[in-house]
Design a protein around this motif. Structure first.
Motif, short mmCIF file in Angstrom:
data_model
loop_
_atom_site.label_atom_id
_atom_site.label_comp_id
_atom_site.label_asym_id
_atom_site.label_seq_id
_atom_site.Cartn_x
_atom_site.Cartn_y
_atom_site.Cartn_z
N TYR A 86 0.36 -1.36 0.09
CA TYR A 86 -0.28 -0.24 0.02
C TYR A 86 0.73 1.20 -0.38
N ASP A 110 -5.28 3.49 6.49
CA ASP A 110 -6.08 2.22 7.29
C ASP A 110 -7.09 2.54 7.69
N SER A 137 0.50 5.07 12.27
CA SER A 137 0.25 4.24 11.23
C SER A 137 1.02 5.36 10.13
#
Length: 782
Positions: free
Chosen positions: A447, A519, A541
């Protein structure tokens, strides 16, 4: 009368009868403007206002055991006032809470939009089809579609033919699922790397952005939009959105009118001239006027001066943002300002949907204001052919979307966008090395290489850098992977293990940078922008870029610099790769690594593309679309400022200049020739010869810059006016010719009129803005 005459007469009578029974707006043979006028005359006030609304779309369908059906919310919205457009029905991401399990694949997505379209046509009074708008900046933001590199990587290709092909492919994937409008390209000139959305742009230069952005748009739209393969493009964001004060997303733009027109509006003007279908306003204000309420820009310039004949979207909730900017007392006043300024479609739908009827009742607006906006929207529906062919083939969508050819195109864009910034002879690597250590937070995180506006992905569809290296080297090469650290989080790291792996390897590939990966723990505001938390005692994150993630510095976050220091201190050959959404600080890598590359966010095939470059299967020719600063204190920093004086602490020049990029071969520039043109479109010709003098075939990006030596208003000392990406076999020479016409040689004078002034011009041809190989002068006479 013979039988033939009788049949002919009957046919004519029947045709006239059918025509009389069929409303004009449903007759495909009638002129578009006649159909628009006829349908507009049949609509109630509520039906008209409904056409101006574009609500969020992902709650409009329900998955059942029997398939995908319209949701009750959808039926409720359509019964209240049939809606003109829905946005992002097929979008899937943490904000929408649509996952691989709860979202739709290409085949079921096509079925969903067919179901919604069928309800609109069969279950509303006039049967007006819907325009489905989807996010398409680097691929259709839906499950199962091809994920291309983000726009900074696209821009690094300097390849307009490739951008056309990519735009065409993205449009095809979205159209096959039922979409009619694709949001993209982003034409904002970005000169503020702290800004969270820089990744979505083509960089800092108006000519590069115009050339690549218009090619992307034309690929999306094609020659016609009713062929089942193309859709209407939405240009974003109008205007001057990419230079927000202090780097804060949506903050005001401090810009003078001459620079606004010369730089920030230029790409939009060129795209409108090329036939852009729709355009979107921006969240920021210019000189105190919110762009969503700027009548001068949206009506006087866009429509009257440029001749735009599509329709204007607000950005999501930007009409309500007029109230937030304290330019209107309430959302009703904001709606009036937006409609009268020239905003046709309310993205979000609540401002117009809840306020225009009352504003009309109070005579704050007239029916002509509403009719103008509705006509602009209906016109595109007729041009799209939605009244004749509203449905798509789910089976074809399932077969075609993310095909092998589309994945290969994504790889081609990614490798053409890789920029080699430093190489001390270590690259290309041998595929026969005994051992390679692959280290870093972005080496094997799928990602992190995909960028913002990306749907959930199946792991098997994505090739990371680690995957690419393992797939490329010989079977005998040992590839060891250690993550080392995260992008932002410092609660855990494995730097000692990374150092140990590096010490045992023949070469080290260290992959660092940033991330726009959303996320499901991140919170989002109503516009979809992420909120940044300052809470302690929780694992952070990786996300440090993407809409809403503005930065105050450009340094590598977390322990990434500690990791780089430790790895480069091992004495092993180190190749550093930046995967990033903005120009991050590269000083340490530039000083200590033996090779340095940036791939920006290279998309689903990014790892394969990077491996192609690392091991010499592809000779890099990417060039920077932005300047790489040495520190935040230099900002704003862009090449057309010219050479800047040094600061007390450091040089005023960028670490790496706009247009810069290395190759595995070398090129010689010679035989500059200047010829006077013989038409208004060609005032001057510039040609030169490029020779590949290295020992490898390769591509060169030839760049043409000019300087208007003396003008009636101050001009930049260097301005890009043309470029060519050419392939040359080793030893081969090619002549490259550029033409300079009124567009390239004009300026906005004291009266803000675009004119060409006589005088002396300097011509500079080179391989980067700071690497001019040939120069000359010519004079324009009155």
């Amino acid at each position: 009368m013979n039988i033939k005459s009788v049949l002919t007469t009957c046919f004519v009578i029947c045709a006239v009868h059918v025509s009389a029974q069929t409303p004009l707006y449903k007759q495909s043979s009638a002129p578009v403007e006649s159909r628009v006028k006829d349908l507009l005359g049949r609509m109630t006030v509520d039906e008209k206002i409904g056409q101006l609304c574009c609500p969020l779309g992902w709650e409009m369908y329900t998955k059942t055991s029997k398939g995908v059906v319209p949701s009750e919310l959808y039926k409720e919205r359509m019964s209240a006032a049939p809606i003109g457009s829905f946005w992002a029905v097929l979008r899937a991401d943490p904000w929408t809470q649509k996952t691989l399990e709860t979202g739709l694949n290409p085949q079921s997505g096509a079925k969903a939009l067919n179901a919604l379209q069928k309800y609109a046509i069969d279950s509303t009074r006039l049967g007006i089809p819907i325009l489905f708008a989807e996010e398409c900046p680097h691929g259709h933001m839906a499950i199962g579609t091809t994920v291309f590199p983000t726009s900074l990587a696209q821009a690094s290709t300097w390849d307009k033919e490739l951008m056309y092909k990519m735009g065409e492919t993205i449009a095809l994937e979205a159209r096959l699922q039922g979409a009619n409008i694709g949001y993209g390209p982003v034409l904002d000139i970005a000169r503020e790397p702290r800004w969270s959305r820089m990744e979505e742009t083509f960089g800092e230069d108006p000519v590069l952005t115009s050339t690549l952005g218009v090619a992307f748009m034309k690929g999306m739209q094609g020659e016609v939009q009713n062929d089942g393969k193309h859709l209407f493009s939405t240009l974003k964001h109008f205007a001057a959105y990419g230079i927000p004060e202090s780097g804060h997303n949506g903050a005001r733009a401090n810009v003078g009118m001459r620079q606004l027109f010369s730089d920030y509006l230029h790409p939009f003007k060129k795209a409108v001239e090329a036939g852009a279908g729709t355009i979107m306003t921006s969240y920021n204000s210019i000189d105190g006027v919110p762009c969503t309420a700027n009548k001068y820009l949206l009506s006087d310039i866009l429509r009257k001066e440029w001749g735009f004949n599509g329709f204007v979207y607000s950005d999501l909730s930007s009409i309500e943002g007029i109230t937030g900017a304290r330019v209107a007392q309430n959302h009703k006043e904001a709606s009036v300002l937006a409609l009268k300024a020239g905003v046709d479609m309310d993205l979000g739908g609540n401002a117009y949907g809840k306020n225009l009827r009352q504003a009309l009742k109070e005579k704050l607006i007239g029916m002509q204001d509403i009719d103008r906006a509705v006509a602009n929207i209906l016109r595109l529906k007729f041009r799209m052919g939605l009244f004749e062919n509203p449905y798509v083939s789910p089976e074809k969508a399932g077969r075609t979307v993310r095909s092998r050819a589309h994945k290969e195109l994504a790889r081609q864009v990614a490798r053409k966008g890789v920029v080699l910034l430093k190489n001390e002879g270590i690259l290309p690597l041998s595929k026969q090395l005994k051992s390679i250590a692959v280290i870093g937070p972005n080496a094997d995180n799928m990602y992190n290489q995909l960028g913002d506006y990306t749907a959930p992905q199946e792991r098997k569809e994505i090739t990371t850098v680690l995957d690419g290296i393992r797939n490329t080297v010989s079977a005998s090469t040992q590839v060891t992977y250690v993550k080392g650290c995260a992008i932002r989080d410092t609660t855990a790291h494995h730097i000692p293990a990374a150092v140990e792996a590096a010490q045992k390897a023949d070469a080290v590939v260290l992959v660092v940078g940033g991330s726009s990966a959303r996320d499901f723990k991140t919170k989002y505001i109503e516009t979809g922008a992420a909120t940044v938390t300052q809470e302690e005692n929780q694992q952070l994150s990786d996300m440090e870029c993407g809409e809403g993630y503005d930065r105050s510095t450009l340094k590598l976050l977390g322990y990434q610099e500690k990791l780089m220091e430790a790895i480069t201190s091992t004495g092993k050959p180190v190749i550093v790769i930046y995967i990033q959404g903005r120009p991050l600080n590269m000083n340490l890598a530039a000083e200590k690594a033996q090779a340095l590359l940036t791939a920006w966010y290279p998309g689903e095939q990014g790892g394969a593309a990077i491996a192609d470059v690392l091991f010499g299967d592809y000779n890099p020719a990417g060039r920077l679309p932005v300047s790489i600063p040495r520190s935040e204190g230099q900002l704003p920093l862009f090449y057309s400022q010219g050479e800047q004086r040094s600061y007390v602490e450091e040089a005023g020049t960028p670490l790496y200049a706009f247009g810069y990029g290395l190759s595995y071969t070398q090129f010689d520039y010679s035989h500059l020739k200047l010829e006077k043109g013989n038409s208004p479109d060609i005032l001057q010709k510039v040609s030169c010869t490029i020779t590949n003098i290295g020992d490898r075939d390769g591509e060169e990006v030839v760049q043409l810059y000019i300087c208007d030596k003396v003008a009636s208003v101050s001009q930049a000392p260097i301005l890009l006016k043309g470029f060519r990406r050419i392939f040359l076999k080793k030893g081969e020479s090619k002549q490259v010719t550029f033409t300079l016409g009124k567009e390239e040689l004009s300026l906005y004078n004291m009266e803000m009129k675009q004119v060409v002034e006589p005088g002396e011009f300097k011509v500079m041809v080179g391989t980067a803005s700071n690497d001019i190989r040939l120069d000359g002068e010519f004079t324009l006479t009155p």
